[in-house]
Design an enzyme around this catalytic site. Sequence first.
Site, PDB file in Angstrom:
ATOM      1  N   LYS A  66       0.798  -1.234   0.000  1.00 54.78           N
ATOM      2  CA  LYS A  66       0.000   0.000   0.000  1.00 54.78           C
ATOM      3  C   LYS A  66       0.831   1.284   0.000  1.00 54.78           C
ATOM      4  O   LYS A  66       0.378   2.309  -0.498  1.00 54.78           O
ATOM      5  CB  LYS A  66      -0.950   0.027   1.215  1.00 54.78           C
ATOM      6  CG  LYS A  66      -2.147  -0.892   1.067  1.00 54.78           C
ATOM      7  CD  LYS A  66      -3.103  -0.721   2.236  1.00 54.78           C
ATOM      8  CE  LYS A  66      -4.296  -1.627   2.108  1.00 54.78           C
ATOM      9  NZ  LYS A  66      -5.280  -1.428   3.172  1.00 54.78           N
ATOM     10  N   ASP A 102     -10.100   3.148   1.998  1.00 56.10           N
ATOM     11  CA  ASP A 102     -10.234   2.520   3.324  1.00 56.10           C
ATOM     12  C   ASP A 102     -10.890   3.474   4.329  1.00 56.10           C
ATOM     13  O   ASP A 102     -11.806   3.087   5.057  1.00 56.10           O
ATOM     14  CB  ASP A 102      -8.860   2.102   3.869  1.00 56.10           C
ATOM     15  CG  ASP A 102      -8.356   0.809   3.268  1.00 56.10           C
ATOM     16  OD1 ASP A 102      -9.175  -0.010   2.827  1.00 56.10           O
ATOM     17  OD2 ASP A 102      -7.122   0.617   3.239  1.00 56.10           O
ATOM     18  N   GLY A 129      -1.158   1.647  12.906  1.00 49.39           N
ATOM     19  CA  GLY A 129      -0.646   0.999  11.694  1.00 49.39           C
ATOM     20  C   GLY A 129      -1.310   1.612  10.468  1.00 49.39           C
ATOM     21  O   GLY A 129      -1.844   2.726  10.515  1.00 49.39           O
ATOM     22  N   ALA A 131      -4.091   0.831   8.784  1.00 49.31           N
ATOM     23  CA  ALA A 131      -5.544   1.055   8.868  1.00 49.31           C
ATOM     24  C   ALA A 131      -5.844   2.269   9.740  1.00 49.31           C
ATOM     25  O   ALA A 131      -6.731   3.077   9.427  1.00 49.31           O
ATOM     26  CB  ALA A 131      -6.223  -0.197   9.425  1.00 49.31           C
TER      27      ALA A 131
HETATM   28  P1  NAP Z   1      -0.518  -2.943  10.794  1.00 50.67           P
HETATM   29  O1  NAP Z   1      -0.140  -1.802   9.920  1.00 50.67           O
HETATM   30  O2  NAP Z   1       0.388  -4.107  10.896  1.00 50.67           O
HETATM   31  O3  NAP Z   1      -0.771  -2.346  12.282  1.00 50.67           O
HETATM   32  C1  NAP Z   1      -0.967  -3.190  13.377  1.00 50.67           C
HETATM   33  C2  NAP Z   1      -1.349  -2.395  14.615  1.00 50.67           C
HETATM   34  O4  NAP Z   1      -1.672  -3.342  15.655  1.00 50.67           O
HETATM   35  C3  NAP Z   1      -0.233  -1.510  15.171  1.00 50.67           C
HETATM   36  O5  NAP Z   1      -0.800  -0.381  15.792  1.00 50.67           O
HETATM   37  C4  NAP Z   1       0.410  -2.434  16.232  1.00 50.67           C
HETATM   38  O6  NAP Z   1       1.060  -1.729  17.285  1.00 50.67           O
HETATM   39  C5  NAP Z   1      -0.818  -3.100  16.791  1.00 50.67           C
HETATM   40  N1  NAP Z   1      -0.520  -4.381  17.428  1.00 50.67           N
HETATM   41  C6  NAP Z   1      -0.305  -5.569  16.812  1.00 50.67           C
HETATM   42  N2  NAP Z   1      -0.061  -6.528  17.735  1.00 50.67           N
HETATM   43  C7  NAP Z   1      -0.119  -5.919  18.958  1.00 50.67           C
HETATM   44  C8  NAP Z   1       0.034  -6.369  20.291  1.00 50.67           C
HETATM   45  N3  NAP Z   1       0.284  -7.653  20.576  1.00 50.67           N
HETATM   46  N4  NAP Z   1      -0.113  -5.489  21.290  1.00 50.67           N
HETATM   47  C9  NAP Z   1      -0.390  -4.181  21.049  1.00 50.67           C
HETATM   48  N5  NAP Z   1      -0.536  -3.686  19.784  1.00 50.67           N
HETATM   49  C10 NAP Z   1      -0.404  -4.545  18.752  1.00 50.67           C
HETATM   50  O7  NAP Z   1      -1.936  -3.550  10.369  1.00 50.67           O
HETATM   51  P2  NAP Z   1      -3.143  -2.798   9.634  1.00 50.67           P
HETATM   52  O8  NAP Z   1      -3.011  -2.942   8.172  1.00 50.67           O
HETATM   53  O9  NAP Z   1      -3.267  -1.437  10.222  1.00 50.67           O
HETATM   54  O10 NAP Z   1      -4.396  -3.720  10.066  1.00 50.67           O
HETATM   55  C11 NAP Z   1      -4.830  -3.739  11.418  1.00 50.67           C
HETATM   56  C12 NAP Z   1      -6.143  -4.506  11.541  1.00 50.67           C
HETATM   57  O11 NAP Z   1      -7.163  -3.854  10.796  1.00 50.67           O
HETATM   58  C13 NAP Z   1      -6.076  -5.941  11.024  1.00 50.67           C
HETATM   59  O12 NAP Z   1      -6.753  -6.769  11.934  1.00 50.67           O
HETATM   60  C14 NAP Z   1      -6.828  -5.885   9.703  1.00 50.67           C
HETATM   61  O13 NAP Z   1      -7.487  -7.099   9.416  1.00 50.67           O
HETATM   62  C15 NAP Z   1      -7.850  -4.790  10.004  1.00 50.67           C
HETATM   63  N6  NAP Z   1      -8.292  -4.138   8.773  1.00 50.67           N
HETATM   64  C16 NAP Z   1      -9.602  -4.250   8.430  1.00 50.67           C
HETATM   65  C17 NAP Z   1     -10.058  -3.650   7.273  1.00 50.67           C
HETATM   66  C18 NAP Z   1     -11.513  -3.785   6.894  1.00 50.67           C
HETATM   67  O14 NAP Z   1     -11.826  -3.571   5.711  1.00 50.67           O
HETATM   68  N7  NAP Z   1     -12.387  -4.089   7.816  1.00 50.67           N
HETATM   69  C19 NAP Z   1      -9.175  -2.921   6.455  1.00 50.67           C
HETATM   70  C20 NAP Z   1      -7.842  -2.807   6.847  1.00 50.67           C
HETATM   71  C21 NAP Z   1      -7.403  -3.436   8.006  1.00 50.67           C
HETATM   72  P3  NAP Z   1       2.630  -1.343  17.150  1.00 50.67           P
HETATM   73  O15 NAP Z   1       2.642  -0.125  16.260  1.00 50.67           O
HETATM   74  O16 NAP Z   1       3.051  -1.045  18.538  1.00 50.67           O
HETATM   75  O17 NAP Z   1       3.320  -2.509  16.540  1.00 50.67           O
END
Ligand code: NAP
Length: 282
Positions: A66, A102, A129, A131
């Site tokens: 992305k 998004d 992150g 999203a």
């Molecule tokens: P990403 O960029 O990898 O970001 C992950 C986020 O989760 C970061 O803030 C990370 O914190 C945090 N995190 C992960 N594991 C953790 C833990 N054990 N303890 C505390 N914080 C933790 O992922 P993303 O692309 O933003 O996606 C995040 C979620 O949104 C996913 O579940 C995805 O399926 C969902 N999503 C849904 C849609 C939809 O259409 N509904 C669209 C996009 C994403 P740190 O920064 O501290 O690592």
Amino acid sequence: MNKLFGLLGHPVGHSMSPLMHNDAFIHLGINGYYHAFDVHEEKLKEAIGAFRLFNIAGFNVTIPHKVAIMELLDEIDEEAKMIGAVNTVVNMEGRLIGYNTDGRGYLSSLQKTLKKPLSGSCVLVIGAGGAARAVATVLANEGVARLTIANRTVGKAIQIKENYQTYRQANIDVASLQEAEEQLSIYDIVINTTSIGMSPNTEEVPIFIDNAHSDAVISDLIYNPIQTSLLIQAQLRGMKTHNGVGMFVEQGALAFQLWTGRYPDTERMTQLVLKQLGGRTC
Ligand code: NAP
């Protein structure tokens, strides 16, 4: 002749986008076909070259491309620039234009649950992150009364705030997860954008909601499972909840509209996605 559309990401095997878009093409009588292309990071540039060669009409972009895709495109829409990521590309007579649906997709889905304007609301975004960047940007653009971004790595929340403020003035706070949990009662809407609670770790919650006020809305971007532990806890407290299925459908519908000029039947898309996820179909 069928126009070719697609998804560019890695992995893409479990994506529900082909199902959703191909059904919409058939339903609306549009000659289109959507295919999921599994492309590793080091092959991204070649893949874009091939898309140009074969004149692909449009495509979605997902993890991990992305951000990296942005320098390979001819033009980027203003909101996608503010978010710092592209999830939808339109081929406009050979020029590849990047958008991000998004954030708008999330907003549109949330508004269906809220049924009232967001301005005036105090909103907590948990996570920083990709999203979170999309969600926080559109919420700030909507002019919410207060926006806090809380993350395990607070520095990433600060980056989102500072990036936004290079474009526009906005009152954005950052907090640790513990601070957010302690001051939860001030928020009208609490949004989990982290992957905590996603399958297979479905027992986990990003935050304990004991301090939330009873008419707050608890929202979770996760759609697998459809009801996360966070949402189940909120429901047990009688609070209004909002899951990630709506965002998934709406971001897809907005992309479809950018490609074809037609807005698809989102209720039909929702039913397809829910069936695929093994959830309720009514
Ligand atoms: P990403 O960029 O990898 O970001 C992950 C986020 O989760 C970061 O803030 C990370 O914190 C945090 N995190 C992960 N594991 C953790 C833990 N054990 N303890 C505390 N914080 C933790 O992922 P993303 O692309 O933003 O996606 C995040 C979620 O949104 C996913 O579940 C995805 O399926 C969902 N999503 C849904 C849609 C939809 O259409 N509904 C669209 C996009 C994403 P740190 O920064 O501290 O690592």
